[in-house]
Design a protein around this motif. Structure first.
Motif, mmCIF file in Angstrom:
data_model
loop_
_atom_site.group_PDB
_atom_site.id
_atom_site.type_symbol
_atom_site.label_atom_id
_atom_site.label_comp_id
_atom_site.label_asym_id
_atom_site.label_seq_id
_atom_site.Cartn_x
_atom_site.Cartn_y
_atom_site.Cartn_z
ATOM 1 N N ILE A 165 12.084 -31.334 -64.333
ATOM 2 C CA ILE A 165 12.098 -30.181 -63.430
ATOM 3 C C ILE A 165 13.515 -29.632 -63.292
ATOM 4 O O ILE A 165 13.726 -28.410 -63.318
ATOM 5 N N ARG A 166 14.494 -30.520 -63.164
ATOM 6 C CA ARG A 166 15.883 -30.047 -63.057
ATOM 7 C C ARG A 166 16.296 -29.282 -64.305
ATOM 8 O O ARG A 166 16.922 -28.219 -64.221
ATOM 9 N N ASN A 167 15.932 -29.803 -65.477
ATOM 10 C CA ASN A 167 16.306 -29.124 -66.713
ATOM 11 C C ASN A 167 15.546 -27.818 -66.889
ATOM 12 O O ASN A 167 16.110 -26.823 -67.361
ATOM 13 N N GLY A 168 14.279 -27.813 -66.534
ATOM 14 C CA GLY A 168 13.515 -26.578 -66.643
ATOM 15 C C GLY A 168 14.095 -25.470 -65.798
ATOM 16 O O GLY A 168 14.111 -24.302 -66.190
ATOM 17 N N ARG A 169 14.607 -25.834 -64.627
ATOM 18 C CA ARG A 169 15.155 -24.845 -63.710
ATOM 19 C C ARG A 169 16.606 -24.480 -64.018
ATOM 20 O O ARG A 169 17.025 -23.332 -63.842
ATOM 21 N N ASN A 170 17.397 -25.456 -64.456
ATOM 22 C CA ASN A 170 18.844 -25.259 -64.542
ATOM 23 C C ASN A 170 19.371 -24.950 -65.937
ATOM 24 O O ASN A 170 20.468 -24.383 -66.064
ATOM 25 N N ALA A 171 18.653 -25.343 -66.981
ATOM 26 C CA ALA A 171 19.148 -25.104 -68.340
ATOM 27 C C ALA A 171 19.125 -23.614 -68.662
ATOM 28 O O ALA A 171 18.368 -22.834 -68.062
ATOM 29 N N GLN A 189 27.942 -31.935 -76.634
ATOM 30 C CA GLN A 189 28.580 -30.682 -76.242
ATOM 31 C C GLN A 189 27.556 -29.555 -76.161
ATOM 32 O O GLN A 189 27.631 -28.699 -75.271
ATOM 33 N N LEU A 190 26.607 -29.548 -77.087
ATOM 34 C CA LEU A 190 25.563 -28.525 -77.055
ATOM 35 C C LEU A 190 24.767 -28.630 -75.762
ATOM 36 O O LEU A 190 24.450 -27.615 -75.128
ATOM 37 N N ARG A 191 24.447 -29.858 -75.373
ATOM 38 C CA ARG A 191 23.730 -30.043 -74.115
ATOM 39 C C ARG A 191 24.540 -29.500 -72.941
ATOM 40 O O ARG A 191 24.004 -28.840 -72.051
ATOM 41 N N LYS A 192 25.831 -29.779 -72.946
ATOM 42 C CA LYS A 192 26.680 -29.255 -71.867
ATOM 43 C C LYS A 192 26.676 -27.735 -71.866
ATOM 44 O O LYS A 192 26.591 -27.096 -70.809
ATOM 45 N N ASN A 193 26.796 -27.148 -73.058
ATOM 46 C CA ASN A 193 26.822 -25.688 -73.152
ATOM 47 C C ASN A 193 25.526 -25.063 -72.652
ATOM 48 O O ASN A 193 25.526 -23.936 -72.124
ATOM 49 N N LEU A 194 24.415 -25.776 -72.854
ATOM 50 C CA LEU A 194 23.109 -25.263 -72.436
ATOM 51 C C LEU A 194 22.733 -25.726 -71.032
ATOM 52 O O LEU A 194 21.647 -25.403 -70.552
ATOM 53 N N ASN A 195 23.634 -26.464 -70.396
ATOM 54 C CA ASN A 195 23.391 -27.009 -69.055
ATOM 55 C C ASN A 195 22.169 -27.921 -69.032
ATOM 56 O O ASN A 195 21.373 -27.909 -68.079
ATOM 57 N N ILE A 196 22.029 -28.727 -70.090
ATOM 58 C CA ILE A 196 20.950 -29.705 -70.173
ATOM 59 C C ILE A 196 21.476 -31.055 -69.707
ATOM 60 O O ILE A 196 22.476 -31.558 -70.220
ATOM 61 N N PRO A 198 21.311 -34.954 -69.641
ATOM 62 C CA PRO A 198 20.725 -36.053 -70.408
ATOM 63 C C PRO A 198 19.845 -36.922 -69.521
ATOM 64 O O PRO A 198 20.106 -37.067 -68.319
ATOM 65 N N LEU A 199 18.817 -37.477 -70.094
ATOM 66 C CA LEU A 199 17.925 -38.350 -69.339
ATOM 67 C C LEU A 199 18.684 -39.578 -68.854
ATOM 68 O O LEU A 199 19.334 -40.257 -69.639
ATOM 69 N N PRO A 200 18.630 -39.899 -67.569
ATOM 70 C CA PRO A 200 19.342 -41.069 -67.054
ATOM 71 C C PRO A 200 18.598 -42.361 -67.349
ATOM 72 O O PRO A 200 18.249 -43.124 -66.457
ATOM 73 N N ASP A 201 18.334 -42.575 -68.626
ATOM 74 C CA ASP A 201 17.574 -43.753 -69.049
ATOM 75 C C ASP A 201 18.039 -44.105 -70.449
ATOM 76 O O ASP A 201 17.643 -43.488 -71.423
ATOM 77 N N GLU A 202 18.889 -45.109 -70.590
ATOM 78 C CA GLU A 202 19.493 -45.433 -71.878
ATOM 79 C C GLU A 202 18.445 -45.802 -72.917
ATOM 80 O O GLU A 202 18.582 -45.493 -74.102
ATOM 81 N N GLU A 203 17.386 -46.462 -72.516
ATOM 82 C CA GLU A 203 16.374 -46.874 -73.483
ATOM 83 C C GLU A 203 15.692 -45.667 -74.114
ATOM 84 O O GLU A 203 15.381 -45.657 -75.303
ATOM 85 N N ALA A 204 15.458 -44.621 -73.316
ATOM 86 C CA ALA A 204 14.824 -43.422 -73.867
ATOM 87 C C ALA A 204 15.754 -42.752 -74.868
ATOM 88 O O ALA A 204 15.330 -42.288 -75.921
ATOM 89 N N SER A 205 17.038 -42.698 -74.565
ATOM 90 C CA SER A 205 17.997 -42.071 -75.474
ATOM 91 C C SER A 205 18.078 -42.816 -76.789
ATOM 92 O O SER A 205 18.233 -42.225 -77.852
ATOM 93 N N LYS A 206 17.949 -44.132 -76.753
ATOM 94 C CA LYS A 206 18.088 -44.924 -77.968
ATOM 95 C C LYS A 206 16.943 -44.641 -78.960
ATOM 96 O O LYS A 206 17.066 -44.961 -80.138
#
Length: 210
Positions: A165-171, A189-196, A198-206
């Motif tokens: 929800i945060r990303n849908g609204r803020n990106a 950096q692309l995520r930062k530029n797009l205001n995305i 990252p998921l606060p879950d290291e396992e999902a990112s891996k």
């Protein structure tokens, strides 16, 4: 079926085309208000194996957006050609907007770091619903969680849903991103530029980065 399983491309495609006229018109207008969005509408780029060398993406450095997308495709056995054609949108401009949305769906997965399992699909559908207003995205976001098991339901409520929800609204408006020009960009950096966020879950990112 489309309501309960947001991974069913065929059902979602039909539902999206037959219910999405107003949302497609709004998406087009929003793209027209953005310089890059206007360029996309004018040039109408396509994402398929005729326009994209997938093997070249695999040769890009680790940590780039293109490498992330290549990992998404190769790990899951996907192809850019797999997205279904548009059948039920007569307006040529809106036809392209729907086609573009469909072709960048896997890029949304890649930039968000979401696997194509049920939990990941539901999270992406929330982002898409808030960004596009497409009814079928909203329906998939609301009804998809009914198929989650107890463990995934807990993670969905505590982590994935508020994050999506945060990303849908803020990106930034992701339909107005010329993704093909960002293959070599650093993913973080692309995520930062797009205001995305990252998921606060290291396992999902891996899931993709390992």
């Amino acid at each position: 079926m489309a309501l309960l399983d947001p991974s069913r491309d065929d059902m979602i495609a039909t539902l999206g085309e037959t219910t999405g006229y107003r949302a497609l018109k709004w998406m087009k207008e929003k793209m027209e208000q953005d310089e890059v969005g206007r360029q996309i509408l004018q040039e109408q780029p396509l994402i398929n194996t005729q326009t994209l060398d997938v093997d070249k993406l695999g040769e890009l450095p680790e940590g780039t957006f293109g490498k992330q997308y290549w990992k998404f495709l190769s790990k899951n056995g996907f192809s850019p050609d797999a997205r279904l054609p548009v059948h039920f949108v007569d307006d040529p401009d809106l036809y392209y907007v729907m086609l573009r949305y469909r072709q960048v769906h896997d890029l949304f997965h890649s930039v968000l770091g979401m696997p194509p399992h049920m939990l990941g699909e539901v999270a992406v559908k929330w982002v898409e619903a808030l960004q596009t207003g497409l009814p079928m995205c909203a329906l998939g976001a609301f009804f998809g969680p009914l198929r989650l098991g107890p463990r995934h339901s807990q993670k969905y409520v505590s982590t994935y849903l508020p994050w999506a929800i945060r990303n849908g609204r803020n990106a930034r408006f992701l339909m107005a991103v010329y993704w093909e020009k960002h293959w070599e960009d650093d993913l973080h950096q692309l995520r930062k530029n797009l205001n995305i966020e990252p998921l606060p879950d290291e396992e999902a990112s891996k899931t993709y980065l390992d």
